[in-house]
Design a protein around this motif. Sequence first.
Motif, PDB file in Angstrom:
ATOM      1  N   PRO A 115       0.187  -8.754  -4.131  1.00 24.91           N
ATOM      2  CA  PRO A 115       1.449  -8.710  -3.208  1.00 24.91           C
ATOM      3  C   PRO A 115       1.101  -8.346  -1.869  1.00 24.91           C
ATOM      4  O   PRO A 115       0.363  -7.483  -1.505  1.00 24.91           O
ATOM      5  N   LEU A 116       1.994  -8.647  -0.836  1.00 23.51           N
ATOM      6  CA  LEU A 116       1.940  -8.080   0.371  1.00 23.51           C
ATOM      7  C   LEU A 116       3.030  -7.268   0.530  1.00 23.51           C
ATOM      8  O   LEU A 116       2.754  -5.985   1.291  1.00 23.51           O
ATOM      9  N   ARG A 117       4.308  -7.318  -0.072  1.00 32.81           N
ATOM     10  CA  ARG A 117       5.542  -6.415  -0.024  1.00 32.81           C
ATOM     11  C   ARG A 117       5.897  -5.965  -1.683  1.00 32.81           C
ATOM     12  O   ARG A 117       6.083  -7.042  -2.390  1.00 32.81           O
ATOM     13  N   LEU A 118       6.266  -4.966  -1.854  1.00 33.17           N
ATOM     14  CA  LEU A 118       6.745  -4.583  -3.074  1.00 33.17           C
ATOM     15  C   LEU A 118       8.188  -3.856  -3.110  1.00 33.17           C
ATOM     16  O   LEU A 118       8.321  -3.224  -2.079  1.00 33.17           O
ATOM     17  N   VAL A 119       8.929  -3.872  -4.112  1.00 31.46           N
ATOM     18  CA  VAL A 119      10.033  -3.286  -4.062  1.00 31.46           C
ATOM     19  C   VAL A 119       9.562  -1.962  -4.755  1.00 31.46           C
ATOM     20  O   VAL A 119       9.091  -1.882  -5.840  1.00 31.46           O
ATOM     21  N   SER A 120       9.984  -0.704  -3.935  1.00 32.48           N
ATOM     22  CA  SER A 120       9.223   0.729  -4.469  1.00 32.48           C
ATOM     23  C   SER A 120      10.473   1.363  -4.797  1.00 32.48           C
ATOM     24  O   SER A 120      11.666   1.351  -4.154  1.00 32.48           O
ATOM     25  N   LEU A 121      10.461   2.337  -5.798  1.00 29.93           N
ATOM     26  CA  LEU A 121      11.466   3.313  -6.363  1.00 29.93           C
ATOM     27  C   LEU A 121      11.126   4.599  -5.615  1.00 29.93           C
ATOM     28  O   LEU A 121      10.320   5.240  -5.774  1.00 29.93           O
ATOM     29  N   ARG A 122      12.538   5.246  -4.995  1.00 34.44           N
ATOM     30  CA  ARG A 122      12.240   6.357  -4.066  1.00 34.44           C
ATOM     31  C   ARG A 122      13.319   7.259  -4.604  1.00 34.44           C
ATOM     32  O   ARG A 122      14.678   6.527  -4.714  1.00 34.44           O
ATOM     33  N   TYR A 123      13.298   8.544  -4.477  1.00 34.37           N
ATOM     34  CA  TYR A 123      14.162   9.400  -4.897  1.00 34.37           C
ATOM     35  C   TYR A 123      14.688  10.116  -3.665  1.00 34.37           C
ATOM     36  O   TYR A 123      13.994  10.555  -2.772  1.00 34.37           O
ATOM     37  N   VAL A 124      16.145  10.217  -3.605  1.00 36.82           N
ATOM     38  CA  VAL A 124      16.553  10.581  -2.217  1.00 36.82           C
ATOM     39  C   VAL A 124      17.735  11.633  -2.771  1.00 36.82           C
ATOM     40  O   VAL A 124      18.294  11.811  -3.736  1.00 36.82           O
ATOM     41  N   GLU A 125      18.071  12.549  -1.468  1.00 42.96           N
ATOM     42  CA  GLU A 125      19.122  13.303  -1.754  1.00 42.96           C
ATOM     43  C   GLU A 125      20.251  12.656  -1.435  1.00 42.96           C
ATOM     44  O   GLU A 125      20.785  12.082  -0.706  1.00 42.96           O
ATOM     45  N   SER A 167       0.769  -1.141   0.059  1.00 39.03           N
ATOM     46  CA  SER A 167       0.039  -0.136  -0.035  1.00 39.03           C
ATOM     47  C   SER A 167       0.899   1.175   0.086  1.00 39.03           C
ATOM     48  O   SER A 167       0.247   2.293  -0.428  1.00 39.03           O
ATOM     49  N   LEU A 168       2.009   1.040   0.477  1.00 37.76           N
ATOM     50  CA  LEU A 168       2.926   2.172   0.440  1.00 37.76           C
ATOM     51  C   LEU A 168       3.937   2.422  -0.778  1.00 37.76           C
ATOM     52  O   LEU A 168       4.574   3.343  -0.881  1.00 37.76           O
ATOM     53  N   ALA A 169       3.774   1.511  -1.678  1.00 37.97           N
ATOM     54  CA  ALA A 169       4.868   1.412  -2.879  1.00 37.97           C
ATOM     55  C   ALA A 169       4.229   2.678  -3.870  1.00 37.97           C
ATOM     56  O   ALA A 169       2.860   2.387  -3.934  1.00 37.97           O
ATOM     57  N   ARG A 170       5.080   3.690  -4.340  1.00 42.95           N
ATOM     58  CA  ARG A 170       4.946   4.737  -5.029  1.00 42.95           C
ATOM     59  C   ARG A 170       4.933   4.237  -6.581  1.00 42.95           C
ATOM     60  O   ARG A 170       4.111   4.735  -7.435  1.00 42.95           O
ATOM     61  N   ARG A 171       6.136   3.679  -6.718  1.00 41.10           N
ATOM     62  CA  ARG A 171       6.358   3.291  -8.213  1.00 41.10           C
ATOM     63  C   ARG A 171       7.271   2.101  -8.019  1.00 41.10           C
ATOM     64  O   ARG A 171       8.198   2.237  -7.176  1.00 41.10           O
ATOM     65  N   VAL A 172       6.890   1.099  -8.779  1.00 37.31           N
ATOM     66  CA  VAL A 172       7.334  -0.157  -8.787  1.00 37.31           C
ATOM     67  C   VAL A 172       8.388  -0.258 -10.137  1.00 37.31           C
ATOM     68  O   VAL A 172       7.914  -0.228 -11.319  1.00 37.31           O
ATOM     69  N   GLU A 207       7.229 -15.370  -0.555  1.00 38.29           N
ATOM     70  CA  GLU A 207       6.960 -14.924   0.983  1.00 38.29           C
ATOM     71  C   GLU A 207       6.479 -13.548   0.725  1.00 38.29           C
ATOM     72  O   GLU A 207       5.949 -13.279   1.759  1.00 38.29           O
ATOM     73  N   ASP A 208       6.532 -12.715  -0.315  1.00 37.26           N
ATOM     74  CA  ASP A 208       6.082 -11.527  -0.401  1.00 37.26           C
ATOM     75  C   ASP A 208       4.580 -11.434  -0.861  1.00 37.26           C
ATOM     76  O   ASP A 208       4.136 -10.396  -1.301  1.00 37.26           O
ATOM     77  N   TRP A 209       4.221 -12.616  -1.159  1.00 36.13           N
ATOM     78  CA  TRP A 209       2.619 -12.656  -1.530  1.00 36.13           C
ATOM     79  C   TRP A 209       1.618 -12.553  -0.572  1.00 36.13           C
ATOM     80  O   TRP A 209       2.007 -13.203   0.456  1.00 36.13           O
ATOM     81  N   ALA A 210       0.603 -11.807  -0.780  1.00 36.43           N
ATOM     82  CA  ALA A 210      -0.402 -11.920   0.329  1.00 36.43           C
ATOM     83  C   ALA A 210      -1.353 -13.100  -0.005  1.00 36.43           C
ATOM     84  O   ALA A 210      -2.378 -13.542   0.626  1.00 36.43           O
ATOM     85  N   GLY A 211      -1.422 -13.470  -1.214  1.00 39.06           N
ATOM     86  CA  GLY A 211      -2.271 -14.576  -1.740  1.00 39.06           C
ATOM     87  C   GLY A 211      -2.535 -14.457  -3.245  1.00 39.06           C
ATOM     88  O   GLY A 211      -2.050 -13.777  -3.827  1.00 39.06           O
TER      89      GLY A 211
END
Length: 667
Positions: A148-158, A118-123, A136-140
């Motif tokens: 998906p239960l967990r996803l790899v999300s792309l984030r921009y940082v300083e 639910s927190l993933a902005r861009r995959v 193991e990252d599947w919810a079902g």
Amino acid sequence: METGYDRFAGRVRPLVAEPLLGQYARALDGVGHQVVGEQHGKPDILVLASVTDVARTLRTSATVGDWITGNMFVPDTTDRAMLNELELAAINEVGALTEVCRRPHDRLDSTTELVRASLARRVPPGGLTRLASHTEDWAGVEHGQIHPLRLVSLRYVEHLDFYENRVAAQLVDRLREHLSRRIRELTTLADGLADLDEYEQSLRRTQSWRKLERLSKLVAHAVSDAAAPSALIQDSLRELRRVRTKILALRDSIAYRHASRRAHVPMRLVRTNLFSNDGRYRRVGSLWDRWAVHETKAKELQREVDESFLESYDAYVAALTVRACGVLGFTPIDPDAPVPTAGSAVQLHSPSGELTCSLDQDGGMRVLSGDQVLVRVLAIGHDLSAAAPDSVVRDWIDRVDEACSASPTPLVVAYPGLRSSRAGLPGPIRRRVHSTGPHSRTRARSQELIAIVPITPLEIEGEERLARALRWTVLGLSMVRQYPLTLSTGARRPQLTADWFRTSGKGGELELLRRPSAMERALLLQSFDDHGRRSGGLRASRQEEFLRELAGSLDACAAQFDLFQTCPLCAGSATALQPRDRDTFHCRCESCETFWGTRVCGPCGERYPILWPKNAVVDAGDEDRLDMTAGADILALPCPTAVPGTRFRCPWCKHCAGMPGCGCTLD
């Protein structure tokens, strides 16, 4: 096995593991080159530089008189007290460095992280591939679709860890290191000038007038060169500490915490856009350039100083030895004679006799009386009081003691130590790294360590403490070993008794207890003449020859009493020598009321020498205080609780007649 010339033993010996700095020398093209040992004993940077500066001045001296009158204190105090270009730049640009470290430029960078779906902005595309292989990252799974239960999300940082910020962060460390070193250097220099102030204050105290005269000349000469920079040093210290405080505060800044301080940054700065176009970064880059130029010059200068230090320290101690003999009353016969070089000597004289200071090929200085070597002064470059564990310092001193045991002559060992370093050592070790007086437990040893003395241009009392060590051999040990004087009379014995001589247990020898008067001399010779005529054992010509030889020997022995009866402080001859029991004597100067002589220690039975000036107020609890209060005008140390000049500690067994209640200790 590798060998080197052992300066303690005076011969070629196998090199020991990690020798003391300056212990060995190798002969190379006729020049003695020091073998550098372990680096833990390397002297303070300011000591290295000041010794080199003074030695450079000594090398320009043309005559022995220049050595005597020159300033042996730090000659370039003003130059050292002034802020250099790097420090001025740091004061001016610390604001720009603070701005860059507190508010650095950053760059956007992307990173991936595993988060709840639910927190993933861009995959990223790779995130779906990963999800397919990590169940193991599947919810079902529902209707053939993966929830998906967990996803790899792309984030921009300083991003702060880039070249320009690394320069700023590393500049903080480099400036902090430089400022700390300079503050320590100026503090050491200020301590030396504080010693001048303390010595100047001591001129108002009750003390020996002879020491007062020496002290006033020494302080006046040093103050003339060092008084002006005293305020300048304090101003510089104030500025450097203020800047360092600001630099230290930057260690919690954003750039310092996030930019790499271990990544290699070349000293030559790369002119990037930020360093060229951003005003703050441009000033930081300029400060880095100033540091790089200063560091390059400093390393080159330090390399030159390190290479020449041991030779320079030999020259400094050699010149100070000649000056220390002057403290004892021995002045050059020819002040205009050229300064000694390896293999040459300086002739000195005083009312009590003559000395020769001979410079050896290995840099050591021998002090001779006639052909007899009284002592050898040897300079080593190893700081025996340098910052090191107590066990290491104790091992250094033990190695000095062991090395001195191989010496064919008594030794005074000089080393470049500072009072600030000695102050942190335990009492027993501190007394060993600064001690004057024999280290052996018996006067019978011909090879003994007379003293270990710290000598640097930063401590004005070095001349006095070296003179005190030399007094032990020139006067102290001579009083113990040579008194009473022995006169050979062949197989004959005198036919009269007197209070100025006695017959020795060995046949044909007289022991002179004091200098005979002209009448006493004539009576002794007449006694031998009358006895020879009555016995008829020798022809008249042989009898006359015997009397001439006896008279010459008697006059030579009488002349040797100049050493005992000339006042050690004022060089006056109006003295009276009183023979006492157990081969001791007492002498007093009628001019300055100084007294000296020998006494016997009850516990060990050995004789020891004493010297006590009028009005002496001696603090013998610490050798540094002894330098200040007694200088060179003392031999055996007084008991601190006894009436001044009445009770002394035996230098051989360290016993005092007032122990254990008087406070004296055996260490």
